[in-house]
Write a protein that holds these residues in place. Structure first.
Motif, PDB file in Angstrom:
ATOM      1  N   THR A  38       0.828  -1.180   0.000  1.00 46.07           N
ATOM      2  CA  THR A  38       0.000   0.000   0.000  1.00 46.07           C
ATOM      3  C   THR A  38       0.872   1.243   0.000  1.00 46.07           C
ATOM      4  O   THR A  38       1.939   1.253   0.594  1.00 46.07           O
ATOM      5  CB  THR A  38      -0.919   0.027   1.240  1.00 46.07           C
ATOM      6  OG1 THR A  38      -0.107   0.063   2.391  1.00 46.07           O
ATOM      7  CG2 THR A  38      -1.861  -1.150   1.256  1.00 46.07           C
ATOM      8  N   TYR A  39       0.399   2.279  -0.649  1.00 47.21           N
ATOM      9  CA  TYR A  39       1.152   3.517  -0.718  1.00 47.21           C
ATOM     10  C   TYR A  39       0.689   4.531   0.314  1.00 47.21           C
ATOM     11  O   TYR A  39       1.338   5.537   0.535  1.00 47.21           O
ATOM     12  CB  TYR A  39       1.081   4.113  -2.124  1.00 47.21           C
ATOM     13  CG  TYR A  39       1.773   3.231  -3.127  1.00 47.21           C
ATOM     14  CD1 TYR A  39       3.146   3.098  -3.104  1.00 47.21           C
ATOM     15  CD2 TYR A  39       1.062   2.498  -4.053  1.00 47.21           C
ATOM     16  CE1 TYR A  39       3.802   2.274  -3.991  1.00 47.21           C
ATOM     17  CE2 TYR A  39       1.704   1.675  -4.949  1.00 47.21           C
ATOM     18  CZ  TYR A  39       3.085   1.568  -4.919  1.00 47.21           C
ATOM     19  OH  TYR A  39       3.712   0.752  -5.789  1.00 47.21           O
ATOM     20  N   VAL A  40      -0.456   4.286   0.926  1.00 43.33           N
ATOM     21  CA  VAL A  40      -0.968   5.168   1.959  1.00 43.33           C
ATOM     22  C   VAL A  40      -1.226   4.316   3.193  1.00 43.33           C
ATOM     23  O   VAL A  40      -1.860   3.271   3.099  1.00 43.33           O
ATOM     24  CB  VAL A  40      -2.275   5.855   1.508  1.00 43.33           C
ATOM     25  CG1 VAL A  40      -2.842   6.714   2.617  1.00 43.33           C
ATOM     26  CG2 VAL A  40      -2.045   6.686   0.263  1.00 43.33           C
ATOM     27  N   MET A  41      -0.727   4.757   4.320  1.00 48.02           N
ATOM     28  CA  MET A  41      -0.903   4.006   5.554  1.00 48.02           C
ATOM     29  C   MET A  41      -2.265   4.358   6.152  1.00 48.02           C
ATOM     30  O   MET A  41      -2.479   5.495   6.552  1.00 48.02           O
ATOM     31  CB  MET A  41       0.211   4.344   6.540  1.00 48.02           C
ATOM     32  CG  MET A  41       0.136   3.547   7.810  1.00 48.02           C
ATOM     33  SD  MET A  41       0.403   1.819   7.568  1.00 48.02           S
ATOM     34  CE  MET A  41       2.170   1.746   7.649  1.00 48.02           C
ATOM     35  N   PRO A  42      -3.197   3.397   6.211  1.00 48.56           N
ATOM     36  CA  PRO A  42      -4.511   3.704   6.772  1.00 48.56           C
ATOM     37  C   PRO A  42      -4.451   3.808   8.294  1.00 48.56           C
ATOM     38  O   PRO A  42      -3.523   3.305   8.927  1.00 48.56           O
ATOM     39  CB  PRO A  42      -5.358   2.498   6.342  1.00 48.56           C
ATOM     40  CG  PRO A  42      -4.375   1.391   6.210  1.00 48.56           C
ATOM     41  CD  PRO A  42      -3.075   2.028   5.751  1.00 48.56           C
ATOM     42  N   ASP A  43      -5.451   4.467   8.862  1.00 40.50           N
ATOM     43  CA  ASP A  43      -5.542   4.539  10.316  1.00 40.50           C
ATOM     44  C   ASP A  43      -5.877   3.156  10.857  1.00 40.50           C
ATOM     45  O   ASP A  43      -6.619   2.395  10.245  1.00 40.50           O
ATOM     46  CB  ASP A  43      -6.614   5.545  10.738  1.00 40.50           C
ATOM     47  CG  ASP A  43      -6.207   6.976  10.442  1.00 40.50           C
ATOM     48  OD1 ASP A  43      -4.991   7.241  10.432  1.00 40.50           O
ATOM     49  OD2 ASP A  43      -7.091   7.807  10.227  1.00 40.50           O
ATOM     50  N   THR A  44      -5.343   2.842  12.015  1.00 40.27           N
ATOM     51  CA  THR A  44      -5.523   1.525  12.604  1.00 40.27           C
ATOM     52  C   THR A  44      -6.719   1.512  13.545  1.00 40.27           C
ATOM     53  O   THR A  44      -7.147   2.562  14.033  1.00 40.27           O
ATOM     54  CB  THR A  44      -4.263   1.119  13.384  1.00 40.27           C
ATOM     55  OG1 THR A  44      -4.094   2.041  14.470  1.00 40.27           O
ATOM     56  CG2 THR A  44      -3.039   1.128  12.501  1.00 40.27           C
ATOM     57  N   PRO A  45      -7.244   0.312  13.833  1.00 44.49           N
ATOM     58  CA  PRO A  45      -8.337   0.228  14.795  1.00 44.49           C
ATOM     59  C   PRO A  45      -7.924   0.767  16.163  1.00 44.49           C
ATOM     60  O   PRO A  45      -8.721   1.381  16.872  1.00 44.49           O
ATOM     61  CB  PRO A  45      -8.650  -1.270  14.872  1.00 44.49           C
ATOM     62  CG  PRO A  45      -8.004  -1.891  13.715  1.00 44.49           C
ATOM     63  CD  PRO A  45      -6.953  -0.972  13.236  1.00 44.49           C
ATOM     64  N   ARG A  46      -6.675   0.572  16.529  1.00 48.99           N
ATOM     65  CA  ARG A  46      -6.193   1.067  17.822  1.00 48.99           C
ATOM     66  C   ARG A  46      -6.260   2.590  17.871  1.00 48.99           C
ATOM     67  O   ARG A  46      -6.624   3.185  18.874  1.00 48.99           O
ATOM     68  CB  ARG A  46      -4.775   0.581  18.077  1.00 48.99           C
ATOM     69  CG  ARG A  46      -4.314   0.900  19.472  1.00 48.99           C
ATOM     70  CD  ARG A  46      -2.882   0.429  19.695  1.00 48.99           C
ATOM     71  NE  ARG A  46      -2.527   0.368  21.078  1.00 48.99           N
ATOM     72  CZ  ARG A  46      -2.397   1.411  21.880  1.00 48.99           C
ATOM     73  NH1 ARG A  46      -2.617   2.618  21.420  1.00 48.99           N
ATOM     74  NH2 ARG A  46      -2.063   1.263  23.143  1.00 48.99           N
ATOM     75  N   PHE A  47      -5.880   3.241  16.770  1.00 48.78           N
ATOM     76  CA  PHE A  47      -5.948   4.694  16.708  1.00 48.78           C
ATOM     77  C   PHE A  47      -7.389   5.165  16.901  1.00 48.78           C
ATOM     78  O   PHE A  47      -7.657   6.066  17.694  1.00 48.78           O
ATOM     79  CB  PHE A  47      -5.400   5.206  15.370  1.00 48.78           C
ATOM     80  CG  PHE A  47      -5.672   6.658  15.119  1.00 48.78           C
ATOM     81  CD1 PHE A  47      -4.916   7.636  15.734  1.00 48.78           C
ATOM     82  CD2 PHE A  47      -6.712   7.046  14.291  1.00 48.78           C
ATOM     83  CE1 PHE A  47      -5.175   8.981  15.517  1.00 48.78           C
ATOM     84  CE2 PHE A  47      -6.980   8.387  14.074  1.00 48.78           C
ATOM     85  CZ  PHE A  47      -6.209   9.351  14.685  1.00 48.78           C
ATOM     86  N   TYR A  48      -8.302   4.541  16.153  1.00 49.97           N
ATOM     87  CA  TYR A  48      -9.705   4.931  16.269  1.00 49.97           C
ATOM     88  C   TYR A  48     -10.225   4.734  17.687  1.00 49.97           C
ATOM     89  O   TYR A  48     -10.917   5.589  18.233  1.00 49.97           O
ATOM     90  CB  TYR A  48     -10.572   4.140  15.292  1.00 49.97           C
ATOM     91  CG  TYR A  48     -10.424   4.582  13.849  1.00 49.97           C
ATOM     92  CD1 TYR A  48     -10.495   5.920  13.491  1.00 49.97           C
ATOM     93  CD2 TYR A  48     -10.230   3.648  12.836  1.00 49.97           C
ATOM     94  CE1 TYR A  48     -10.368   6.314  12.168  1.00 49.97           C
ATOM     95  CE2 TYR A  48     -10.109   4.041  11.509  1.00 49.97           C
ATOM     96  CZ  TYR A  48     -10.173   5.375  11.193  1.00 49.97           C
ATOM     97  OH  TYR A  48     -10.055   5.769   9.891  1.00 49.97           O
ATOM     98  N   MET A  49      -9.886   3.605  18.312  1.00 47.92           N
ATOM     99  CA  MET A  49     -10.389   3.324  19.652  1.00 47.92           C
ATOM    100  C   MET A  49      -9.777   4.268  20.683  1.00 47.92           C
ATOM    101  O   MET A  49     -10.433   4.651  21.642  1.00 47.92           O
ATOM    102  CB  MET A  49     -10.143   1.866  20.012  1.00 47.92           C
ATOM    103  CG  MET A  49     -10.998   0.945  19.145  1.00 47.92           C
ATOM    104  SD  MET A  49     -10.785  -0.760  19.506  1.00 47.92           S
ATOM    105  CE  MET A  49     -11.782  -0.894  20.951  1.00 47.92           C
ATOM    106  N   SER A  50      -8.530   4.643  20.496  1.00 46.29           N
ATOM    107  CA  SER A  50      -7.906   5.571  21.440  1.00 46.29           C
ATOM    108  C   SER A  50      -8.523   6.961  21.350  1.00 46.29           C
ATOM    109  O   SER A  50      -8.459   7.734  22.295  1.00 46.29           O
ATOM    110  CB  SER A  50      -6.398   5.650  21.207  1.00 46.29           C
ATOM    111  OG  SER A  50      -6.124   6.279  19.974  1.00 46.29           O
ATOM    112  N   LYS A  51      -9.119   7.267  20.209  1.00 50.83           N
ATOM    113  CA  LYS A  51      -9.790   8.559  20.024  1.00 50.83           C
ATOM    114  C   LYS A  51     -11.286   8.483  20.304  1.00 50.83           C
ATOM    115  O   LYS A  51     -12.003   9.454  20.095  1.00 50.83           O
ATOM    116  CB  LYS A  51      -9.568   9.081  18.592  1.00 50.83           C
ATOM    117  CG  LYS A  51      -8.115   9.262  18.214  1.00 50.83           C
ATOM    118  CD  LYS A  51      -7.465  10.307  19.067  1.00 50.83           C
ATOM    119  CE  LYS A  51      -6.007  10.467  18.672  1.00 50.83           C
ATOM    120  NZ  LYS A  51      -5.257  11.254  19.607  1.00 50.83           N
ATOM    121  N   GLY A  52     -11.776   7.304  20.729  1.00 53.37           N
ATOM    122  CA  GLY A  52     -13.184   7.147  21.051  1.00 53.37           C
ATOM    123  C   GLY A  52     -14.078   6.925  19.844  1.00 53.37           C
ATOM    124  O   GLY A  52     -15.294   7.040  19.937  1.00 53.37           O
TER     125      GLY A  52
END
Length: 145
Positions: free
Chosen positions: A1-15
């Protein structure tokens, strides 16, 4: 992949639980695996909040011997790649080309730009193979020396 997607951990840490669950559904093999990963993420975030309040910057500024060794190796590899890599050659390319007999300033800059474009091209190839199952990071690092 050429773009790093946001991870589930990132989303959960932001609520942002719904977005995290959507990503988990895409990457997990089953619903039960997605739930287990979600639970692991929640536990690690809670543990991280507890330890970060106690330790703060102490772990980075005064690391234990294992972390200190990892930091030193990482810094040394980065420094060596910068000091003996193509960046030094690209920086001094016009001088090197002039000493090699190319007197035209336009030709020197064109050849330097061509070398820079080749470097960018190699970076795209590297990005493709970086997390590839057959290649991985270690062979790419060994090839870079």
């Amino acid at each position: 992949t050429y773009v790093m997607p946001d991870t589930p951990r990132f989303y959960m840490s932001k609520g942002r639980t719904e977005e995290a669950e959507a990503v988990l559904k895409k990457i997990a093999r089953s619903e039960s695996e997605a739930k287990a990963i979600k639970q692991d993420i929640l536990e690690s975030i809670a543990e991280e909040k507890q330890t970060s309040a106690r330790e703060g910057w102490r772990r980075v500024l005064c690391p234990d011997p294992i972390l200190k060794r990892m930091l030193m190796v990482t810094l040394m590899i980065s420094a060596l790649q910068q000091l003996c890599g193509v960046d030094v050659i690209l920086y001094y390319a016009p001088i090197i080309l002039e000493d090699g007999g190319i007197r035209s300033r336009l030709a020197q800059l064109a050849l330097t730009a061509l070398a820079g474009l080749a470097k960018v091209g190699v970076l795209f190839v590297t990005m493709h193979y970086l997390d590839h199952k057959s290649a991985g990071r270690r062979p790419l690092m060994l090839l870079s020396f």
